[in-house]
Design a protein around this motif. Sequence first.
Motif, PDB file in Angstrom:
ATOM      1  N   ALA A 115       2.472  15.593 -31.355  1.00 25.26           N
ATOM      2  CA  ALA A 115       3.459  14.574 -30.995  1.00 25.26           C
ATOM      3  C   ALA A 115       4.631  14.585 -31.971  1.00 25.26           C
ATOM      4  CB  ALA A 115       2.809  13.196 -30.968  1.00 25.26           C
ATOM      5  N   ASP A 147      -3.474  16.126 -31.766  1.00 23.75           N
ATOM      6  CA  ASP A 147      -2.544  15.543 -30.799  1.00 23.75           C
ATOM      7  C   ASP A 147      -1.422  14.785 -31.509  1.00 23.75           C
ATOM      8  OD1 ASP A 147      -3.974  16.561 -28.682  1.00 23.75           O
ATOM      9  OD2 ASP A 147      -5.136  14.731 -28.346  1.00 23.75           O
ATOM     10  N   LEU A 148      -1.764  14.150 -32.635  1.00 20.01           N
ATOM     11  CA  LEU A 148      -0.722  13.430 -33.369  1.00 20.01           C
ATOM     12  C   LEU A 148       0.280  14.408 -33.982  1.00 20.01           C
ATOM     13  CD1 LEU A 148      -0.911  10.237 -35.331  1.00 20.01           C
ATOM     14  CD2 LEU A 148       0.105  12.190 -36.490  1.00 20.01           C
ATOM     15  N   SER A 159      -6.168   8.900 -30.681  1.00 20.02           N
ATOM     16  CA  SER A 159      -5.778  10.270 -30.353  1.00 20.02           C
ATOM     17  C   SER A 159      -6.367  11.235 -31.378  1.00 20.02           C
ATOM     18  CB  SER A 159      -4.251  10.404 -30.348  1.00 20.02           C
ATOM     19  OG  SER A 159      -3.666   9.574 -29.371  1.00 20.02           O
ATOM     20  N   ASP A 209      -2.580  -0.915 -26.251  1.00 22.38           N
ATOM     21  CA  ASP A 209      -1.859  -0.253 -25.163  1.00 22.38           C
ATOM     22  C   ASP A 209      -1.659  -1.181 -23.971  1.00 22.38           C
ATOM     23  OD1 ASP A 209      -4.466  -0.375 -24.266  1.00 22.38           O
ATOM     24  OD2 ASP A 209      -4.415   1.612 -23.326  1.00 22.38           O
ATOM     25  N   VAL A 212       2.499   4.458 -32.862  1.00 24.05           N
ATOM     26  CA  VAL A 212       1.096   4.837 -33.015  1.00 24.05           C
ATOM     27  C   VAL A 212       0.326   3.547 -33.206  1.00 24.05           C
ATOM     28  CG1 VAL A 212      -0.585   6.208 -34.295  1.00 24.05           C
ATOM     29  CG2 VAL A 212       1.771   7.003 -34.117  1.00 24.05           C
ATOM     30  N   SER A 226       0.659   9.612 -24.972  1.00 26.02           N
ATOM     31  CA  SER A 226      -0.734   9.830 -24.621  1.00 26.02           C
ATOM     32  C   SER A 226      -0.825   9.922 -23.103  1.00 26.02           C
ATOM     33  CB  SER A 226      -1.609   8.670 -25.115  1.00 26.02           C
ATOM     34  OG  SER A 226      -1.631   8.625 -26.529  1.00 26.02           O
ATOM     35  N   PRO A 284       6.824  12.325 -26.739  1.00 25.79           N
ATOM     36  CA  PRO A 284       5.369  12.435 -26.617  1.00 25.79           C
ATOM     37  C   PRO A 284       4.721  11.129 -26.152  1.00 25.79           C
ATOM     38  CG  PRO A 284       5.950  12.050 -28.906  1.00 25.79           C
ATOM     39  CD  PRO A 284       7.241  12.017 -28.123  1.00 25.79           C
ATOM     40  N   LEU A 300       1.701   6.711 -28.739  1.00 25.48           N
ATOM     41  CA  LEU A 300       0.370   7.293 -28.898  1.00 25.48           C
ATOM     42  C   LEU A 300      -0.619   6.215 -29.303  1.00 25.48           C
ATOM     43  CD1 LEU A 300       1.039  10.543 -30.982  1.00 25.48           C
ATOM     44  CD2 LEU A 300       0.691  10.377 -28.515  1.00 25.48           C
TER      45      LEU A 300
END
Length: 212
Positions: A114, A110-111, A106, A85, A81, A126, A124, A102
């Motif tokens: 995941a 969504d977390l 997010s 990216d 997390v 993104s 999981p 992720l």
Amino acid sequence: MIRVLLVDDQRLVRAGLRMLCDSAPDVETVGEASNGHEAVRAVDEHRPDVVLMDLRMPGMDGTTATGRILARHRNARIVVVTTFDDDEHLYGALSAGAYGFLLKDSAPEDLLDAVRRAAAGEPPFSPTVLRRVVGRATERHRATVPTTLPPLTPRERDVLVLLAQGHGNADIAHLLHLGVTTVKTHVGSLLAKTGTDNRVRLALLAHAAGLL
């Protein structure tokens, strides 16, 4: 109950993640760590089901910690997390064995999704990250990736398209008005028919075959 370990050098971020995880009836925070050294020790102590791992931390970064944890606990499910990216962080973490990736922007739901997906054996990612992973893999291995798929039912094809877009089983079930168990059955059938062993490879096949 899904047991989660939080690893981040920022106390405020850990507090936010703890509040989010502990707000879910099926998720429990069992420990925290502020750097990679602490993370390795915490996994030894708590044996969490899922580790939420930051990458940039003092002392030992998240990528190094991921590799060391997996060397000691080969079945650990480490979900990165992070704010970063770029390719260096993404592929470095994946090469170290990260189970998912992720971004910190997010949505909270969504977390949590995941965490549940990782605990259930469903890596999981993104959606933007999955597209980059698949796109790079397609470019690097274009000659060896099949561009045709075995015969699929219309529903299997629908599931494959949504899976390749980064949706989890619960999302796919909602979008297609199916039960989650039915979606899992379709995913299992897709894995068997294509001879692949994980969802990322299924997504790669879907892209190479032109389904997206």
